[in-house]
Design a protein around this motif. Structure first.
Motif, PDB file in Angstrom:
ATOM      1  N   ALA A 102     -31.290  64.486   1.263  1.00 13.09           N
ATOM      2  CA  ALA A 102     -32.763  64.920   1.332  1.00 13.09           C
ATOM      3  C   ALA A 102     -33.500  65.872   0.459  1.00 13.09           C
ATOM      4  N   ILE A 103     -33.063  67.263   0.034  1.00 14.50           N
ATOM      5  CA  ILE A 103     -33.068  67.462  -1.388  1.00 14.50           C
ATOM      6  C   ILE A 103     -33.651  67.192  -2.665  1.00 14.50           C
ATOM      7  N   ASP A 104     -32.895  65.976  -3.006  1.00 11.83           N
ATOM      8  CA  ASP A 104     -33.484  65.319  -4.185  1.00 11.83           C
ATOM      9  C   ASP A 104     -34.125  64.689  -3.582  1.00 11.83           C
ATOM     10  N   LYS A 105     -34.289  64.336  -2.706  1.00 12.56           N
ATOM     11  CA  LYS A 105     -36.019  62.977  -1.983  1.00 12.56           C
ATOM     12  C   LYS A 105     -36.505  64.085  -2.122  1.00 12.56           C
ATOM     13  N   LEU A 106     -36.408  65.321  -1.939  1.00 13.46           N
ATOM     14  CA  LEU A 106     -38.040  66.193  -1.924  1.00 13.46           C
ATOM     15  C   LEU A 106     -38.633  66.145  -3.029  1.00 13.46           C
ATOM     16  N   LYS A 107     -37.593  66.588  -3.688  1.00 12.08           N
ATOM     17  CA  LYS A 107     -37.397  67.234  -5.444  1.00 12.08           C
ATOM     18  C   LYS A 107     -37.966  65.909  -5.671  1.00 12.08           C
ATOM     19  N   ASP A 108     -37.398  64.792  -5.823  1.00 10.98           N
ATOM     20  CA  ASP A 108     -38.517  63.144  -5.636  1.00 10.98           C
ATOM     21  C   ASP A 108     -40.153  63.085  -5.548  1.00 10.98           C
ATOM     22  N   ALA A 109     -40.378  63.947  -4.596  1.00 12.62           N
ATOM     23  CA  ALA A 109     -41.699  63.305  -3.931  1.00 12.62           C
ATOM     24  C   ALA A 109     -43.517  63.406  -4.892  1.00 12.62           C
ATOM     25  N   ASP A 110     -43.194  64.385  -5.939  1.00 14.22           N
ATOM     26  CA  ASP A 110     -43.992  64.131  -6.628  1.00 14.22           C
ATOM     27  C   ASP A 110     -44.451  62.793  -7.894  1.00 14.22           C
ATOM     28  N   LYS A 111     -43.062  62.266  -7.761  1.00 20.28           N
ATOM     29  CA  LYS A 111     -42.551  61.036  -8.627  1.00 20.28           C
ATOM     30  C   LYS A 111     -43.009  59.743  -7.136  1.00 20.28           C
ATOM     31  N   PRO A 152     -31.708  60.203   4.317  1.00 20.21           N
ATOM     32  CA  PRO A 152     -31.966  61.093   5.484  1.00 20.21           C
ATOM     33  C   PRO A 152     -33.721  60.468   5.427  1.00 20.21           C
ATOM     34  N   GLU A 153     -33.908  59.673   4.155  1.00 21.68           N
ATOM     35  CA  GLU A 153     -35.412  59.321   4.459  1.00 21.68           C
ATOM     36  C   GLU A 153     -35.621  59.048   5.688  1.00 21.68           C
ATOM     37  N   LEU A 154     -34.761  58.265   6.779  1.00 17.37           N
ATOM     38  CA  LEU A 154     -35.323  57.622   7.938  1.00 17.37           C
ATOM     39  C   LEU A 154     -35.687  58.773   8.955  1.00 17.37           C
ATOM     40  N   TYR A 155     -35.195  60.207   8.396  1.00 20.80           N
ATOM     41  CA  TYR A 155     -35.376  60.718   9.797  1.00 20.80           C
ATOM     42  C   TYR A 155     -36.853  61.977   8.415  1.00 20.80           C
ATOM     43  N   LEU A 156     -36.824  61.935   7.110  1.00 18.85           N
ATOM     44  CA  LEU A 156     -37.962  62.518   6.182  1.00 18.85           C
ATOM     45  C   LEU A 156     -39.316  61.893   6.690  1.00 18.85           C
ATOM     46  N   LEU A 157     -38.789  60.413   6.454  1.00 17.86           N
ATOM     47  CA  LEU A 157     -40.654  59.863   6.081  1.00 17.86           C
ATOM     48  C   LEU A 157     -40.595  59.136   7.860  1.00 17.86           C
ATOM     49  N   ALA A 158     -40.084  59.589   9.022  1.00 16.96           N
ATOM     50  CA  ALA A 158     -40.610  58.778   9.462  1.00 16.96           C
ATOM     51  C   ALA A 158     -41.631  59.020  10.502  1.00 16.96           C
ATOM     52  N   ALA A 173     -38.465  79.966  13.024  1.00 12.49           N
ATOM     53  CA  ALA A 173     -38.935  80.342  11.947  1.00 12.49           C
ATOM     54  C   ALA A 173     -39.353  79.763  10.773  1.00 12.49           C
ATOM     55  N   PRO A 174     -39.924  80.568   9.536  1.00 14.59           N
ATOM     56  CA  PRO A 174     -40.921  80.474   8.226  1.00 14.59           C
ATOM     57  C   PRO A 174     -40.859  79.203   7.817  1.00 14.59           C
ATOM     58  N   GLU A 175     -40.716  78.191   7.471  1.00 14.79           N
ATOM     59  CA  GLU A 175     -40.270  77.029   6.777  1.00 14.79           C
ATOM     60  C   GLU A 175     -39.834  77.968   5.610  1.00 14.79           C
ATOM     61  N   LEU A 176     -38.247  77.092   4.808  1.00 14.10           N
ATOM     62  CA  LEU A 176     -37.845  77.600   3.663  1.00 14.10           C
ATOM     63  C   LEU A 176     -38.244  76.622   2.707  1.00 14.10           C
ATOM     64  N   GLY A 177     -38.084  77.432   1.443  1.00 16.23           N
ATOM     65  CA  GLY A 177     -38.644  76.678   0.117  1.00 16.23           C
ATOM     66  C   GLY A 177     -37.531  76.511   0.095  1.00 16.23           C
ATOM     67  N   MET A 235     -42.352  66.022   4.443  1.00 16.08           N
ATOM     68  CA  MET A 235     -40.472  66.120   3.874  1.00 16.08           C
ATOM     69  C   MET A 235     -39.937  67.564   3.827  1.00 16.08           C
ATOM     70  N   ALA A 236     -40.603  68.778   3.198  1.00 18.09           N
ATOM     71  CA  ALA A 236     -40.734  70.254   2.772  1.00 18.09           C
ATOM     72  C   ALA A 236     -40.478  70.603   4.055  1.00 18.09           C
ATOM     73  N   LYS A 237     -41.070  70.319   5.327  1.00 18.76           N
ATOM     74  CA  LYS A 237     -40.661  70.796   6.354  1.00 18.76           C
ATOM     75  C   LYS A 237     -39.209  70.710   7.178  1.00 18.76           C
ATOM     76  N   ARG A 238     -39.236  69.164   6.871  1.00 22.43           N
ATOM     77  CA  ARG A 238     -38.220  68.966   7.737  1.00 22.43           C
ATOM     78  C   ARG A 238     -37.266  69.075   6.767  1.00 22.43           C
ATOM     79  N   VAL A 239     -36.908  69.324   5.581  1.00 23.64           N
ATOM     80  CA  VAL A 239     -35.774  70.006   4.749  1.00 23.64           C
ATOM     81  C   VAL A 239     -35.395  71.019   5.288  1.00 23.64           C
ATOM     82  N   SER A 240     -36.685  71.728   5.072  1.00 21.12           N
ATOM     83  CA  SER A 240     -36.524  73.060   5.925  1.00 21.12           C
ATOM     84  C   SER A 240     -35.644  73.108   7.319  1.00 21.12           C
TER      85      SER A 240
END
Lengths: 499, 499
Positions: free
Chosen positions: B417-426, B120-126, B291-295, B441-446
């Motif tokens: 995609a969730i894992d990628k977002l979890k790794d974002a800080d790293k 999903p990186e292709l989309y998350l980081l486009a 709708a509002p972004e999801l956590g 990324m958070a917006k796109r995962v939402s």
């Protein structure tokens, strides 16, 4: 009677069945001398002993001349010896009806009715016929020769099985209450009393009237409730059939069984019955046919026709029993199991659906759960159905199998009489009989034929009545079954949302 | 993706299944290097070649860039190669549904959808999202996020299969008439056109929407009438499902399939569709959730819940199919056979009875014959019933098995995609991504979660509709079945003399 394929066997001799599928009431067996031949099925009693010490044939007294019967006979034999039963490789979970069958087994000759020790000559050539009080009348009815039927048909009720004991409780047994419709006064009888009655009736009437065996002499678990219920039901059917027979119901021995006043009366009556000499083929001496003497051709034609019919019906009754047996297994085994699986599949789907978290799920999940429950109920209904309807269809056919098994003997006696009459001229020529014996024989063979025809007509009328009744009952119950299932499914259907 | 138990496989590679019962849309397989691991079930195509010369994988072009498709693919492959089917030891006489199963077999990877080549990186980081014309809206409905449904739901009719031929009659094929409710103008399509549509839809929407496989690609006897009927019925179900989907039905490619004006229009449209770049995970770039972004927590919770549900439902659907398969066999094999035997037994008894020569026999024999005939009819009714009702229950569940088989892939993309977002800080800390990539990324995962939720809600609403409908249909037919049987037995019953 060597020379005609029959095996000579002695009473009490143990023989080995080599072919049980001869048909027509005959089996092929080998005696202790290694000779092989045919033996009437009715003569043999299948037994397999589980312990070496079990002396089966000796526990069956050939003659009853004492009231002090060996209690082993009724009460404990079943725990020492078992009838060998051939359980078909049962479908998983199926409730089985057991039936004795199999290619080769040990059998013990336990009865050899008096009427068979001699051929019909005893009657055909008797100089003096016994002057019995009982006359057996044959009339010409609409359907041909018929017995004289009583105005009111006797019935009797076998009920209320109770466990009794003797010898300070060491021996226990089941006692049934038998109430004839004539007196409405109950008498108590143990199974061995029924068996005594059976032996007397067989001895006295067996040449002319099929006296079916009593139900299942040897079965384990005699004090099991289901067994007691089934045995009582079968004793009831047997007694009803005896009471429904115009000749048997009128017999002194049946009257004694049903109407004796007390123990003394009963014992006296028993002694008298056991001394009755008008037994075996001599029963024909009591026949009085109010009709012209029958020609040999007609006698022979009738005999052949009855022989063919009873043999053919015997085959088809056995087929129906085999089908019924299979159907029973299917209905109590694989079929309800299948419906339980269907039930489970719907219920599991309902459980998954209800975990969806989606709104508006409950109508479908409730309906699916109800459907699952419905299929569970259907499984139970189907597995319990055979006891409610197939049971009676099977029981009726088992009864008829028993009756039909008696005909070969009756017909053999009849054919022997016909053959004797055919030989009459030769016998006269060789001075074996006197010339005036021949018309006497012809008259007596005609008498025998009237008896056979009356009995066949009795059999036919009962058969039509019995099958009509049992088929109606079976179909009524089957209609109810399918209507019940349809109703249950309709109720389940109504749980779904109408689209 | 080694390290997570998955097996690295190349497109077109032949691998061997070592465990097909992993579940959740995964199978365990061994590749040509002897490595073992998990492969998504949807990626593989089971094939067994009956001749050495059959080069199966090469007959499956990985990309379609020419209209001159290999006709072998549609028209003659089925006679050279067979899907290996595992016929259960069929009960005698049973009509079998065949299903592909078995522990170990050769498989050929025949498709490897574009969306899976990358995560999903292709989309998350486009950096630049494609400016597609098609926007996919997600609204908040009563049940949560939902797709935007058209006011009028499109339907389409697949009908009138006709045999066509080309190459001077050397190649023949079946053409179906497809008529959308929107234009009511029929277009003709061969199976391979449906397959082309399927490939396009899978490529474009497969990351977000389960696109179930087309029915039975490989089956022998393609010109058999029953097969054509079943394939048409399944193509109809598949098309209906595609038309019922608000996103798929609105897609250019489906519109092209249904509404192209002529051959030229169709060919141009096909070329364009094959060049579409908004495929795979990029489909999420078209999602617009009002709708509002999801956590992340909620996104993860929803994903887990859908994963559990689809896995559990998949299991139960397969159970139901197994039960349905068994029931089908029983209803077309042993059960009618049993009823035929019962029929025969009654008819034989009737035949014997009618040979009795006794007067007043005919009512019973007629009734017995009628009963026999009734049971024959019941046998036929029972054996023909599965085609009338169980068939649809099975077909619906087969459809759902197909849909549920698509979810593991969708959910895998989502979890990645969730894992990628979890790794974002790293990733930020190690300079793999820039700090402002994380909120994007958070917006796109939402966004992905809204799409997944909308699709799940679509799935649930369809599921409730479909199961409600098929269960009602099944139960209605079952009620009719049992009522018909009861009615027939009642008619047979009335033939007997009332006692």
């Amino acid at each position: 009677m060597p020379g005609n394929g029959e095996l000579t066997v002695k009473e009490g001799e143990t023989i080995t069945i080599t072919n049980q599928s001869i048909g027509g009431g005959w089996i092929e067996a080998r005696n202790s001398h290694g000779e092989t031949g045919l033996v009437p099925e009715e003569y043999v009693e299948v037994s397999v002993c589980v312990s070496q010490s079990c002396n089966f044939s000796s526990s069956f007294p050939a003659a009853m001349d004492d009231d002090e019967w060996d209690d082993e006979w009724d009460d404990t034999r079943s725990s020492a010896c078992y009838a060998e039963v051939d359980l078909e490789a049962a479908e998983e979970g199926a409730t089985n009806r057991t039936e004795v069958q199999g290619p080769t087994r040990k059998i013990t000759l336990n009865k050899f009715p008096g009427f068979s020790k001699s051929g019909p000559e005893l009657y055909l050539l008797a100089k003096m016929l016994p002057k019995g009080k009982e006359k057996i009348s044959v009339y010409m009815g609409e359907v041909g020769p018929v017995w004289l039927y009583p105005e009111v048909q006797m019935e009797c009720l076998v009920a209320d099985p109770k466990k009794g004991s003797k010898m300070y409780g060491l021996k226990s047994y089941i006692e049934y209450q038998v109430t004839p419709s004539t007196t409405n006064r109950p008498v108590n009888h143990r199974y061995k009393h029924f068996d005594w009655l059976y032996e007397r009736l067989l001895e006295k009437y067996g040449s002319a009237i099929p006296i079916p065996s009593l139900p299942d002499k040897q079965v384990t678990g005699r004090f099991d409730e289901d067994f007691i219920k089934l045995r009582m039901e079968r004793l009831q059917s047997w007694m009803s059939r005896m009471c429904r027979h115009p000749i048997v119901s009128n017999s002194e021995v049946l009257q004694l069984f049903l109407n004796h006043q007390d123990e003394k009366d009963w014992k006296l009556g028993k002694r008298k019955a056991e001394k009755d000499e008008t037994v075996g083929v001599m029963i024909f001496s009591q026949i009085e046919a109010e009709a012209p003497e029958l020609g040999l051709d007609e006698v022979e034609r009738k005999c052949e026709s009855f022989s063919r019919f009873t043999k053919a019906m015997d085959d088809k009754v056995k087929d129906l029993l085999a089908v019924g047996h299979d159907h029973w297994k299917r209905c109590t085994g694989p079929l309800p199991k299948q419906y339980q699986k269907i039930a489970k599949a719907f219920q599991n789907l309902s459980t998954v659906f209800s975990s969806s978290g989606y709104q508006g799920e409950s109508t479908l999940t409730d309906a699916l759960t109800a459907t699952g429950k419905t299929y569970e109920e259907i499984a139970t209904i189907i597995s319990e159905q055979p006891k409610k309807d197939l049971h009676f269809l099977v029981e009726t056919n088992l009864e008829y199998k028993g009756i039909l098994g008696c005909f070969p003997e009756t017909i053999t006696v009849h054919k022997a009489a016909i053959d004797k009459l055919k030989d009459a001229d030769k016998l006269v020529a060789t001075n074996k009989i006197s010339p005036h014996d021949k018309p006497v024989m012809a008259k007596r063979v005609s008498n025998m034929s009237y008896a056979l025809q009356a009995e066949m007509n009795h059999f036919h009328s009962n058969r039509i009545h019995d099958y009509n009744r049992v088929m109606q009952f079976y179909l009524e119950e089957q209609v109810k079954l399918y209507e019940t299932i349809a109703g249950k499914l309709r109720a389940a259907l109504q749980q779904y949302t109408t689209l």
